[in-house]
Design an enzyme around this catalytic site. Structure first.
Site, mmCIF file in Angstrom:
data_model
loop_
_atom_site.group_PDB
_atom_site.id
_atom_site.type_symbol
_atom_site.label_atom_id
_atom_site.label_comp_id
_atom_site.label_asym_id
_atom_site.label_seq_id
_atom_site.Cartn_x
_atom_site.Cartn_y
_atom_site.Cartn_z
ATOM 1 N N ASP A 193 32.346 17.731 6.806
ATOM 2 C CA ASP A 193 33.429 18.635 6.418
ATOM 3 C C ASP A 193 34.457 18.552 7.535
ATOM 4 O O ASP A 193 34.367 19.265 8.520
ATOM 5 C CB ASP A 193 32.843 20.046 6.264
ATOM 6 C CG ASP A 193 33.882 21.065 5.836
ATOM 7 O OD1 ASP A 193 35.029 20.663 5.582
ATOM 8 O OD2 ASP A 193 33.556 22.252 5.757
ATOM 9 N N HIS B 27 38.491 24.949 -2.860
ATOM 10 C CA HIS B 27 37.206 25.449 -3.349
ATOM 11 C C HIS B 27 37.454 25.982 -4.756
ATOM 12 O O HIS B 27 37.963 27.094 -4.888
ATOM 13 C CB HIS B 27 36.701 26.580 -2.475
ATOM 14 C CG HIS B 27 36.615 26.254 -1.012
ATOM 15 N ND1 HIS B 27 37.716 26.275 -0.157
ATOM 16 C CD2 HIS B 27 35.549 25.892 -0.245
ATOM 17 C CE1 HIS B 27 37.304 25.969 1.071
ATOM 18 N NE2 HIS B 27 36.006 25.731 1.046
ATOM 19 N N HIS C 262 31.101 33.102 3.496
ATOM 20 C CA HIS C 262 29.946 32.861 4.361
ATOM 21 C C HIS C 262 29.152 34.165 4.523
ATOM 22 O O HIS C 262 27.968 34.148 4.840
ATOM 23 C CB HIS C 262 30.382 32.397 5.761
ATOM 24 C CG HIS C 262 31.049 31.051 5.768
ATOM 25 N ND1 HIS C 262 32.405 30.900 5.605
ATOM 26 C CD2 HIS C 262 30.537 29.809 5.898
ATOM 27 C CE1 HIS C 262 32.693 29.614 5.658
ATOM 28 N NE2 HIS C 262 31.581 28.923 5.831
ATOM 29 N N ASP D 155 29.547 24.207 -2.898
ATOM 30 C CA ASP D 155 29.778 24.616 -1.515
ATOM 31 C C ASP D 155 28.386 24.867 -0.908
ATOM 32 O O ASP D 155 27.384 24.875 -1.619
ATOM 33 C CB ASP D 155 30.647 25.892 -1.475
ATOM 34 C CG ASP D 155 31.390 26.050 -0.141
ATOM 35 O OD1 ASP D 155 31.047 25.340 0.821
ATOM 36 O OD2 ASP D 155 32.307 26.891 -0.066
#
Length: 504
Positions: free
Chosen positions: A88, A189, A201, A275
């Protein structure tokens, strides 16, 4: 190959560059016993935990790049089918690996004044070349998110801007540059993480918009890319009730969003990547090991990123998915591996970077994006004031005097005697946590100075941090430099001397 082996090709668990030998051996065990399809490399468990623990710093460890190359060679050597190696790296390898070329953030590239798409494609191409020479096949970037919420805790500097019509071509240009370099890239995303106030997160962001609003904003850059043949899309962990029958279900495990909307209605024919499946937005929803992986597969994901339960996930998918479904996904993954040259793996030597060419690119880019965003700079007056001993200079949030202060090369008067003061702010963090790392006391001092004297503000850093420095009209002029690179500091010096490549 049996059903389990085919399913294993969908898995790309996390591999940490700085880790214990015991953990390296655990990855080897996954490769040998589970026959996983790929690995996604991160710097260290410490930096991966930074989001969870609300820390902004990154552990500095030497020899990261050499270690990465060593691990890729080590893991590839024992894999029956060569591994798809992902990283990433939104602003290059440097996002995960020290002492490698760092490129400007997306928000900076979004400020380019001339030929933006051409330059962004060139940045993508250079990034891709760095990665390809390092044994990496897939960059999990760029962001196609439209950053319409200025307080977004997780996107911000990672987005090309707040206008979908601008974000769409720039995200596609970055994608195209990487593809031209021979690596894979993906728009993320989906369906769009820009207008959220929660970090996925840490929890589940919920986007309360109608389908029409989403089509006009969030979905537009993805549709733009799909219409132009984008081959990979990453789905984010955010809920969009308007698209899922009112349910707060993360997009990453929603069949309505991935299979019906993305693949059906929007016509996406490529591979869908989840993800990171360890993120709190989804990890807490399915505590039974393997269940989350099955839900993600069933929703329509082809590659499962950062799974913490590989063996159980393969078992659950094998139990629930039909042979036809498994064969379809396996075919797509193997086709991708063939396209990206994964199957022709050769031992990687540590590459040497062309730092001179990189520095020239940084300078060319900076001349294009450094901008006077408020007021005007009168360079002759600045020179005259400096000669008369009336020009002051002060910089904020630096440990040692900056290169910029040395390059200015003007006689500087003490602040008390100065009639005009240049204030250079080196924003400590590009993330919004704790006001971008800026101490309130220091900012109060800066604002007080701006009200008591004529000041020129030079902002080296994320432009979203400007709002913490007072009103723009409090300053005679504001130069936004976007980054603190050495080359950028040189371009700002030129601007103050009246040498500008592109004008404001």
């Amino acid at each position: 190959m049996n059903k389990y082996q085919k399913i294993a090709q969908c898995f790309s668990p996390a591999a940490f560059i700085h880790d214990t030998e015991e953990n390296y051996q655990a990855i080897e065990k996954l490769i040998k016993e589970q026959e996983i399809g790929g690995l996604t490399f991160f710097h260290s468990r410490h930096s991966a935990a930074a989001n969870f623990e609300k820390r902004a710093e990154v552990l500095d460890v030497s020899g990261t790049f050499e270690k990465l190359i060593g691990l890729i060679n080590r893991y590839q050597a024992i894999s029956k089918i060569p591994l798809l190696i992902s990283i990433d790296g939104e602003y290059g390898l440097a996002m995960r690996v020290e002492k490698t070329p760092q490129y400007p953030f997306a928000i900076t590239l979004g400020a380019l004044k001339e030929d933006a798409e051409r330059w962004v494609e060139e940045v993508g191409f250079r990034m891709g070349k760095d990665m390809k020479s390092s044994g990496i096949h897939l960059n999990l970037a760029p962001c196609a998110d439209v950053n319409t919420n200025p307080n977004n805790p997780v996107i911000g500097y990672r987005s090309f801007g707040n206008d979908p019509e601008k974000v769409a071509p720039l995200a596609f240009a970055a994608y195209s540059g990487m593809k031209k370099a021979g690596i894979g890239a993906c728009l993320k995303h989906f369906p769009g993480h820009g207008d959220t106030a929660t970090d996925s997160h840490l929890g589940l962001p919920i986007l309360h918009k109608t389908k029409a609003e989403l089509k006009a904003e969030e979905l537009l850059p993805f549709q733009y890319g799909i219409d132009r043949g984008v081959e990979l899309v990453m789905v984010g962990h955010l809920a969009v009730p308007a698209l899922t029958g009112g349910k707060d279900i993360p997009a990453s495990i929603s069949r309505e969003l991935i299979t019906d909307l993305l693949k059906g209605e929007m016509g996406f024919k490529g591979l869908v990547i989840s993800d990171a499946l360890n993120m709190k937005a989804v990890a807490n929803l399915h505590p039974e090991p393997g269940e989350l992986e099955w839900q993600a597969f069933h929703a329509g994901n082809d590659i499962l990123c950062f799974s913490d339960h590989v063996k159980e996930g393969i078992g659950k998918i094998a139990e629930n998915a039909s042979d036809k479904e498994v064969d379809a996904v396996f075919g797509k993954v193997m086709d991708l591996k063939n396209r990206l040259g994964v199957m022709e793996f050769k031992t990687i030597e540590v590459p040497a970077f062309d730092w001179e060419s990189h520095s020239q690119l940084q300078k060319d880019l900076a001349e294009n994006y450094v901008s006077v965003i408020s007021g005007e700079i009168n360079t002759k007056e600045l020179q005259a004031m400096a000669k008369a001993g009336k020009l002051g200079y002060r910089e904020f949030f630096t440990q040692n005097p900056s290169i910029f202060s040395q390059q200015l090369d003007l006689p500087i008067a003490p602040i008390e005697q100065a009639e005009k003061v240049i204030l250079a702010v080196f924003v400590p963090s590009h993330k919004p946590l704790n006001q971008f790392g800026m101490d309130q006391g220091v900012m109060d001092e800066l604002q007080k100075l701006a009200k008591s004297k004529t000041c020129i503000l030079i902002h080296f850093g994320n432009p979203l941090a400007l709002k913490h420095l007072g009103k723009l009209e409090d300053f005679e002029a504001v130069i936004c430099a976007y980054q603190g690179f050495e080359e950028v500091q040189g371009v700002v010096t030129q601007t103050l001397q009246g040498i500008e490549a592109y004008g404001s």
